[in-house]
Write a protein that holds these residues in place. Sequence first.
Motif, short mmCIF file in Angstrom:
data_model
loop_
_atom_site.label_atom_id
_atom_site.label_comp_id
_atom_site.label_asym_id
_atom_site.label_seq_id
_atom_site.Cartn_x
_atom_site.Cartn_y
_atom_site.Cartn_z
N ARG A 104 0.84 -1.19 0.00
CA ARG A 104 0.00 0.00 0.00
C ARG A 104 0.88 1.25 0.00
NH1 ARG A 104 -5.26 0.85 0.94
NH2 ARG A 104 -5.93 2.87 1.71
N GLN A 105 0.69 2.12 -0.99
CA GLN A 105 1.51 3.31 -1.11
C GLN A 105 0.61 4.54 -1.27
OE1 GLN A 105 5.23 3.05 -3.45
NE2 GLN A 105 4.38 1.18 -4.31
N ALA A 106 1.22 5.69 -1.09
CA ALA A 106 0.50 6.94 -1.31
C ALA A 106 0.10 7.03 -2.78
CB ALA A 106 1.39 8.14 -0.93
N PRO A 107 -1.02 7.65 -3.10
CA PRO A 107 -1.44 7.74 -4.50
C PRO A 107 -0.50 8.62 -5.32
CG PRO A 107 -2.83 9.12 -3.10
CD PRO A 107 -1.96 8.31 -2.18
N ILE A 108 -0.43 8.32 -6.61
CA ILE A 108 0.34 9.13 -7.54
C ILE A 108 -0.53 10.31 -7.98
CG2 ILE A 108 1.46 9.18 -9.81
CD1 ILE A 108 2.04 6.21 -9.45
N ARG A 109 0.04 11.52 -7.89
CA ARG A 109 -0.71 12.72 -8.22
C ARG A 109 0.15 13.66 -9.06
NH1 ARG A 109 -2.03 15.93 -3.28
NH2 ARG A 109 -2.87 17.28 -4.93
N PRO A 110 -0.49 14.53 -9.87
CA PRO A 110 0.26 15.56 -10.60
C PRO A 110 0.37 16.85 -9.80
CG PRO A 110 -1.98 15.48 -11.43
CD PRO A 110 -1.90 14.45 -10.34
N ARG A 157 15.09 12.41 -4.33
CA ARG A 157 13.73 11.84 -4.22
C ARG A 157 13.33 11.10 -5.49
NH1 ARG A 157 10.40 14.67 -0.71
NH2 ARG A 157 8.89 13.04 -1.21
N GLY A 158 14.28 10.51 -6.18
CA GLY A 158 13.99 9.89 -7.47
C GLY A 158 12.96 8.79 -7.41
N GLU A 159 12.88 8.04 -6.31
CA GLU A 159 11.92 6.96 -6.21
C GLU A 159 10.49 7.46 -6.12
OE1 GLU A 159 12.52 3.74 -6.70
OE2 GLU A 159 14.52 4.51 -7.18
N ASP A 160 10.31 8.71 -5.68
CA ASP A 160 8.97 9.29 -5.57
C ASP A 160 8.56 10.04 -6.82
OD1 ASP A 160 8.50 8.36 -3.00
OD2 ASP A 160 9.42 10.11 -2.06
N VAL A 161 9.51 10.35 -7.70
CA VAL A 161 9.21 11.08 -8.94
C VAL A 161 8.97 10.06 -10.05
CG1 VAL A 161 10.04 12.74 -10.63
CG2 VAL A 161 10.65 13.01 -8.22
N VAL A 162 7.75 10.01 -10.56
CA VAL A 162 7.43 9.08 -11.64
C VAL A 162 7.63 9.74 -13.00
CG1 VAL A 162 5.64 7.61 -12.62
CG2 VAL A 162 5.79 7.89 -10.15
N VAL A 174 11.55 10.24 -16.87
CA VAL A 174 10.83 9.09 -16.34
C VAL A 174 11.68 8.52 -15.22
CG1 VAL A 174 9.80 6.85 -16.83
CG2 VAL A 174 9.85 8.61 -18.61
N ARG A 175 11.13 8.51 -14.01
CA ARG A 175 11.92 8.12 -12.84
C ARG A 175 13.19 8.98 -12.81
NH1 ARG A 175 8.63 5.70 -9.14
NH2 ARG A 175 7.37 4.11 -10.11
N ARG A 176 14.35 8.33 -12.76
CA ARG A 176 15.59 9.10 -12.71
C ARG A 176 16.22 9.31 -14.10
NH1 ARG A 176 16.35 6.38 -7.50
NH2 ARG A 176 16.78 7.97 -5.90
N VAL A 177 15.53 8.88 -15.14
CA VAL A 177 16.07 8.98 -16.49
C VAL A 177 15.52 10.24 -17.16
CG1 VAL A 177 16.26 7.86 -18.74
CG2 VAL A 177 16.21 6.47 -16.65
N VAL A 178 16.39 11.21 -17.43
CA VAL A 178 16.00 12.44 -18.12
C VAL A 178 16.21 12.24 -19.62
CG1 VAL A 178 16.40 14.91 -18.36
CG2 VAL A 178 16.63 13.84 -16.12
N GLN A 179 15.14 12.38 -20.38
CA GLN A 179 15.24 12.19 -21.82
C GLN A 179 15.93 13.39 -22.46
OE1 GLN A 179 11.38 11.22 -23.44
NE2 GLN A 179 10.87 9.93 -21.71
N PRO A 180 16.63 13.19 -23.58
CA PRO A 180 17.27 14.33 -24.26
C PRO A 180 16.24 15.42 -24.58
CG PRO A 180 18.00 12.26 -25.21
CD PRO A 180 16.87 11.92 -24.28
N PRO A 181 16.46 16.66 -24.16
CA PRO A 181 15.50 17.73 -24.43
C PRO A 181 15.28 17.90 -25.93
CG PRO A 181 17.11 18.42 -22.79
CD PRO A 181 17.62 17.14 -23.37
N GLY A 213 4.00 12.23 -9.23
CA GLY A 213 4.67 11.33 -8.31
C GLY A 213 3.88 11.20 -7.02
N ARG A 214 4.55 10.77 -5.97
CA ARG A 214 3.88 10.59 -4.68
C ARG A 214 4.74 11.17 -3.56
NH1 ARG A 214 4.53 4.95 -6.11
NH2 ARG A 214 2.27 4.73 -6.04
N ASN A 215 4.10 11.43 -2.43
CA ASN A 215 4.77 11.92 -1.23
C ASN A 215 5.33 13.33 -1.39
OD1 ASN A 215 4.30 9.44 0.14
ND2 ASN A 215 6.08 8.55 -0.89
N PHE A 216 4.70 14.15 -2.23
CA PHE A 216 5.06 15.56 -2.37
C PHE A 216 3.87 16.41 -1.95
CE2 PHE A 216 7.86 13.58 -5.57
CZ PHE A 216 9.07 14.12 -5.20
N ASP A 217 4.12 17.70 -1.77
CA ASP A 217 3.03 18.66 -1.64
C ASP A 217 3.48 19.95 -2.31
OD1 ASP A 217 4.06 20.69 0.42
OD2 ASP A 217 4.27 18.81 1.53
#
Length: 315
Positions: free
Chosen positions: A214-220, A245-250, A268-275, A297-301
């Motif tokens: 059970r985890q906190a919901p993913i929100r934008p 906080r890479g594990e919390d950033v989806v 995506v997660r810790r992978v930054v796509q080429p701009p 992600g989750r666990n932010f405000d």
Amino acid sequence: MAEPGEGRLGLTILGGFLGAGKSTWARHQLHEGQFARHHLIVNEAAGTPVDNLLLGGAARLSVLAGGCACCEGLPALISLLRHVCDENTGAAGRQIDGILLETSGLADPGAIARAIAADPVLARHLRITTTLVLIDALHGLAQLSAEPLARAQAEAADRLILTKAMRAEPGAAGDLLATLRLLNPAADISGAELGLAVALPEPGTARLLAGPERQAPIRPWRLDVGAEGAWVALSTWLSALLAARGEDVVRVKGVVRTPAGRLLLQSVRRVVQPPEILPETELAGPAPEEGVIVLIGRNFDAAMLERSWRLFGPG
């Protein structure tokens, strides 16, 4: 499933977890002439649409932002689908060959299909031809184990498309393929890299998926980083955030003005796509809101993100 001869408009549902590559895949299909006479609907859970920027090749495009199409955004989706069907059966006759619905990464395609089947109007005018679900080989095994939604998406698919397999750890893509065949043995599975069809990896060992905790919901969350001059500060801030906080950033996505032009930023997660530098010409759908970053992600405000950004932000 309805037969093509029944005259109902075909609907293709394109699903997949956050960052699986849905817009990239759809853009390549449009470039190749697929879905050329389809009405493309892009759903984004966040209130700031970004993915439509990649889909300028669509003949017709509508954006549903600010709510996931399987839950809070479902009434708007049903209303839009009814409108498209009405237009296509009006006095002007059939103007499109079908509808392609690119769902939010937080959507359950099965819930959307059930809602369409239960709607008395859409049940007469639409038939779901295919449910395509993209699975990210970089993160797929972890998502299937930890995220009930990712598993529900895979189980709802008629076709599964394995993406980013060439960038995954050796053996991981093969293990994911074997796991998907165990999870959804009826689905057709293919591979794609940047939207282009590629061969599947050799099957590995299917993983026994642990029950998701059970985890906190993913929100934008929306973060205003400023329309100009924010790129250096933003790249520094994002690197620090992902490290801490890479594990919390989806997912992170947005458009920033730089000296080189409008820059589309995605991670995506810790992978930054080429701009990607966007053309200054008008693109399909709503114009991009520059200087706004959407973090999913989750666990932010919101207050914490604002304080964090002010430590790095220009001025």
